[in-house]
Design an enzyme around this catalytic site. Structure first.
Site, PDB file in Angstrom:
ATOM      1  N   LYS A  11      44.305  26.679  77.190  1.00 32.68           N
ATOM      2  CA  LYS A  11      45.577  26.859  76.495  1.00 32.68           C
ATOM      3  C   LYS A  11      46.147  28.268  76.727  1.00 32.68           C
ATOM      4  O   LYS A  11      45.446  29.161  77.229  1.00 32.68           O
ATOM      5  CB  LYS A  11      45.373  26.553  75.014  1.00 32.68           C
ATOM      6  CG  LYS A  11      44.952  25.093  74.740  1.00 32.68           C
ATOM      7  CD  LYS A  11      44.792  24.850  73.239  1.00 32.68           C
ATOM      8  CE  LYS A  11      44.460  23.400  72.932  1.00 32.68           C
ATOM      9  NZ  LYS A  11      44.401  23.180  71.454  1.00 32.68           N
ATOM     10  N   TYR A  51      51.600  15.818  72.222  1.00 28.89           N
ATOM     11  CA  TYR A  51      51.022  15.883  70.879  1.00 28.89           C
ATOM     12  C   TYR A  51      51.758  14.984  69.876  1.00 28.89           C
ATOM     13  O   TYR A  51      51.716  15.250  68.670  1.00 28.89           O
ATOM     14  CB  TYR A  51      51.017  17.332  70.386  1.00 28.89           C
ATOM     15  CG  TYR A  51      49.927  18.190  71.011  1.00 28.89           C
ATOM     16  CD1 TYR A  51      48.584  17.973  70.714  1.00 28.89           C
ATOM     17  CD2 TYR A  51      50.231  19.214  71.900  1.00 28.89           C
ATOM     18  CE1 TYR A  51      47.582  18.755  71.273  1.00 28.89           C
ATOM     19  CE2 TYR A  51      49.231  20.005  72.467  1.00 28.89           C
ATOM     20  CZ  TYR A  51      47.910  19.762  72.145  1.00 28.89           C
ATOM     21  OH  TYR A  51      46.909  20.539  72.697  1.00 28.89           O
ATOM     22  N   PHE A  59      51.717  21.576  60.975  1.00 28.33           N
ATOM     23  CA  PHE A  59      51.592  22.591  62.026  1.00 28.33           C
ATOM     24  C   PHE A  59      52.223  22.175  63.344  1.00 28.33           C
ATOM     25  O   PHE A  59      52.096  22.895  64.341  1.00 28.33           O
ATOM     26  CB  PHE A  59      50.107  22.944  62.243  1.00 28.33           C
ATOM     27  CG  PHE A  59      49.228  21.774  62.625  1.00 28.33           C
ATOM     28  CD1 PHE A  59      49.168  21.311  63.937  1.00 28.33           C
ATOM     29  CD2 PHE A  59      48.454  21.128  61.672  1.00 28.33           C
ATOM     30  CE1 PHE A  59      48.359  20.245  64.288  1.00 28.33           C
ATOM     31  CE2 PHE A  59      47.642  20.054  62.013  1.00 28.33           C
ATOM     32  CZ  PHE A  59      47.599  19.611  63.332  1.00 28.33           C
ATOM     33  N   ARG A  87      33.630  17.389  74.425  1.00 29.70           N
ATOM     34  CA  ARG A  87      33.922  17.766  73.028  1.00 29.70           C
ATOM     35  C   ARG A  87      32.767  18.601  72.454  1.00 29.70           C
ATOM     36  O   ARG A  87      32.986  19.538  71.695  1.00 29.70           O
ATOM     37  CB  ARG A  87      34.146  16.505  72.162  1.00 29.70           C
ATOM     38  CG  ARG A  87      35.379  15.683  72.524  1.00 29.70           C
ATOM     39  CD  ARG A  87      36.694  16.336  72.152  1.00 29.70           C
ATOM     40  NE  ARG A  87      36.816  16.634  70.751  1.00 29.70           N
ATOM     41  CZ  ARG A  87      37.997  16.846  70.138  1.00 29.70           C
ATOM     42  NH1 ARG A  87      39.155  16.754  70.816  1.00 29.70           N
ATOM     43  NH2 ARG A  87      38.047  17.139  68.873  1.00 29.70           N
ATOM     44  N   THR A  93      37.311  22.049  66.197  1.00 28.23           N
ATOM     45  CA  THR A  93      38.711  22.473  66.296  1.00 28.23           C
ATOM     46  C   THR A  93      38.888  23.892  65.768  1.00 28.23           C
ATOM     47  O   THR A  93      39.585  24.709  66.376  1.00 28.23           O
ATOM     48  CB  THR A  93      39.607  21.506  65.498  1.00 28.23           C
ATOM     49  OG1 THR A  93      39.381  20.172  65.981  1.00 28.23           O
ATOM     50  CG2 THR A  93      41.068  21.862  65.645  1.00 28.23           C
ATOM     51  N   ARG A 104      34.946  27.244  72.234  1.00 28.01           N
ATOM     52  CA  ARG A 104      35.812  27.744  71.153  1.00 28.01           C
ATOM     53  C   ARG A 104      35.143  28.874  70.373  1.00 28.01           C
ATOM     54  O   ARG A 104      35.807  29.830  69.955  1.00 28.01           O
ATOM     55  CB  ARG A 104      36.237  26.585  70.243  1.00 28.01           C
ATOM     56  CG  ARG A 104      37.352  25.739  70.894  1.00 28.01           C
ATOM     57  CD  ARG A 104      37.617  24.468  70.162  1.00 28.01           C
ATOM     58  NE  ARG A 104      38.862  23.824  70.591  1.00 28.01           N
ATOM     59  CZ  ARG A 104      39.180  22.571  70.303  1.00 28.01           C
ATOM     60  NH1 ARG A 104      38.360  21.823  69.576  1.00 28.01           N
ATOM     61  NH2 ARG A 104      40.325  22.053  70.720  1.00 28.01           N
ATOM     62  N   HIS A 117      41.652  22.425  75.150  1.00 27.80           N
ATOM     63  CA  HIS A 117      41.846  21.039  74.713  1.00 27.80           C
ATOM     64  C   HIS A 117      40.791  20.162  75.363  1.00 27.80           C
ATOM     65  O   HIS A 117      40.409  20.393  76.505  1.00 27.80           O
ATOM     66  CB  HIS A 117      43.235  20.541  75.147  1.00 27.80           C
ATOM     67  CG  HIS A 117      43.424  19.056  74.971  1.00 27.80           C
ATOM     68  ND1 HIS A 117      43.770  18.502  73.761  1.00 27.80           N
ATOM     69  CD2 HIS A 117      43.276  18.019  75.838  1.00 27.80           C
ATOM     70  CE1 HIS A 117      43.836  17.182  73.904  1.00 27.80           C
ATOM     71  NE2 HIS A 117      43.547  16.865  75.153  1.00 27.80           N
ATOM     72  N   GLU A 128      46.263  11.231  79.199  1.00 26.22           N
ATOM     73  CA  GLU A 128      46.544  12.670  79.307  1.00 26.22           C
ATOM     74  C   GLU A 128      46.429  13.160  80.752  1.00 26.22           C
ATOM     75  O   GLU A 128      47.217  14.000  81.195  1.00 26.22           O
ATOM     76  CB  GLU A 128      45.598  13.446  78.380  1.00 26.22           C
ATOM     77  CG  GLU A 128      45.888  13.177  76.910  1.00 26.22           C
ATOM     78  CD  GLU A 128      44.827  13.714  75.957  1.00 26.22           C
ATOM     79  OE1 GLU A 128      44.987  13.513  74.742  1.00 26.22           O
ATOM     80  OE2 GLU A 128      43.842  14.339  76.417  1.00 26.22           O
TER      81      GLU A 128
HETATM   82  P1  IDP Z   1      41.357  18.957  68.684  1.00 28.89           P
HETATM   83  O1  IDP Z   1      42.121  19.836  69.662  1.00 28.89           O
HETATM   84  O2  IDP Z   1      40.027  19.564  68.323  1.00 28.89           O
HETATM   85  O3  IDP Z   1      41.253  17.523  69.127  1.00 28.89           O
HETATM   86  P2  IDP Z   1      43.403  18.086  66.806  1.00 28.89           P
HETATM   87  O4  IDP Z   1      43.160  17.764  65.371  1.00 28.89           O
HETATM   88  O5  IDP Z   1      43.658  16.962  67.753  1.00 28.89           O
HETATM   89  O6  IDP Z   1      42.180  18.991  67.313  1.00 28.89           O
HETATM   90  O7  IDP Z   1      44.637  19.089  66.836  1.00 28.89           O
HETATM   91  C1  IDP Z   1      45.303  19.386  68.037  1.00 28.89           C
HETATM   92  C2  IDP Z   1      45.569  20.878  68.091  1.00 28.89           C
HETATM   93  O8  IDP Z   1      46.470  21.230  67.037  1.00 28.89           O
HETATM   94  C3  IDP Z   1      44.339  21.773  67.851  1.00 28.89           C
HETATM   95  O9  IDP Z   1      43.535  21.932  69.006  1.00 28.89           O
HETATM   96  C4  IDP Z   1      44.989  23.061  67.407  1.00 28.89           C
HETATM   97  O10 IDP Z   1      45.552  23.781  68.520  1.00 28.89           O
HETATM   98  C5  IDP Z   1      46.144  22.531  66.549  1.00 28.89           C
HETATM   99  N1  IDP Z   1      45.742  22.404  65.128  1.00 28.89           N
HETATM  100  C6  IDP Z   1      44.904  21.479  64.591  1.00 28.89           C
HETATM  101  N2  IDP Z   1      44.771  21.637  63.267  1.00 28.89           N
HETATM  102  C7  IDP Z   1      45.555  22.701  62.957  1.00 28.89           C
HETATM  103  C8  IDP Z   1      45.838  23.376  61.707  1.00 28.89           C
HETATM  104  O11 IDP Z   1      45.354  23.012  60.636  1.00 28.89           O
HETATM  105  N3  IDP Z   1      46.684  24.449  61.788  1.00 28.89           N
HETATM  106  C9  IDP Z   1      47.256  24.869  62.958  1.00 28.89           C
HETATM  107  N4  IDP Z   1      47.012  24.270  64.138  1.00 28.89           N
HETATM  108  C10 IDP Z   1      46.171  23.205  64.138  1.00 28.89           C
HETATM  109 MG    MG Z   2      42.717  16.093  69.370  1.00 29.65          MG
END
Ligand code: IDP
Ligand code: MG
Length: 139
Positions: A11, A51, A59, A87, A93, A104, A117, A128
């Site tokens: 990212k 997304y 967010f 993963r 996350t 991460r 991601h 994707e």
């Molecule tokens: P992931 O990337 O671990 O699959 P997802 O829940 O799919 O997580 O969320 C996608 C992306 O959105 C995250 O990687 C992060 O960049 C952002 N994100 C997720 N939750 C939050 C939050 O609570 N606040 C701000 N950004 C968030």
């Molecule tokens: Mg995700």
């Protein structure tokens, strides 16, 4: 044992901080083969579509702003059990919850700017990957 594919993005925060090489090294030593890869930048439309599943989340606007602010490295990766193993390699996350040694944990600062991601299913990996690459860009 099934060899399959996942999709990743390094990212904008990871690219800005100069972490491309270190993250690709982790990916490589963890046994993933690079099927496709490029430096690219998502438009607002791209990020909103990519997304779309999160469009009702509070967010979402911040996420689109972040993901479009600079270049990313997009890649398709292949390995036995690729989606789940990737993963595991990237960690939770929220980097505060990510296991030691995960990408991460090592390279991300916050739940929003979390460096990398990883697709969450085989179906989404295919969707994707196809979002960013044509068939002739996958090897
Ligand atoms: P992931 O990337 O671990 O699959 P997802 O829940 O799919 O997580 O969320 C996608 C992306 O959105 C995250 O990687 C992060 O960049 C952002 N994100 C997720 N939750 C939050 C939050 O609570 N606040 C701000 N950004 C968030
Ligand atoms: Mg995700």
């Amino acid at each position: 044992m099934v060899t399959n594919r996942t999709f990743t993005m390094l990212k904008p925060d990871a690219v800005e901080k100069g972490h491309i090489g270190a993250i690709l090294e982790k990916i490589s030593v963890s046994g993933f083969r690079i099927v496709a890869m490029k430096l690219t930048q998502m438009t607002k439309n791209d990020a909103e579509a990519f997304y779309a599943v999160h469009k009702e989340r509070p967010f979402f606007g911040e996420l689109v702003e972040y993901m479009t602010r600079g270049p990313i490295v997009a890649a398709v990766l292949e390995k036995e059990n690729a989606v789940e193993d990737f993963r595991t390699l990237i960690g939770a996350t929220n980097p505060a919850d990510a296991a030691e040694g995960t990408i991460r944990k090592l390279f991300a600062n916050s739940i929003s700017e979390n460096a990398v991601h990883g697709s969450d299913s085989n179906d989404n990996a295919a969707i994707e990957g196809a979002f960013h690459f044509s068939g002739r860009e996958m090897f």
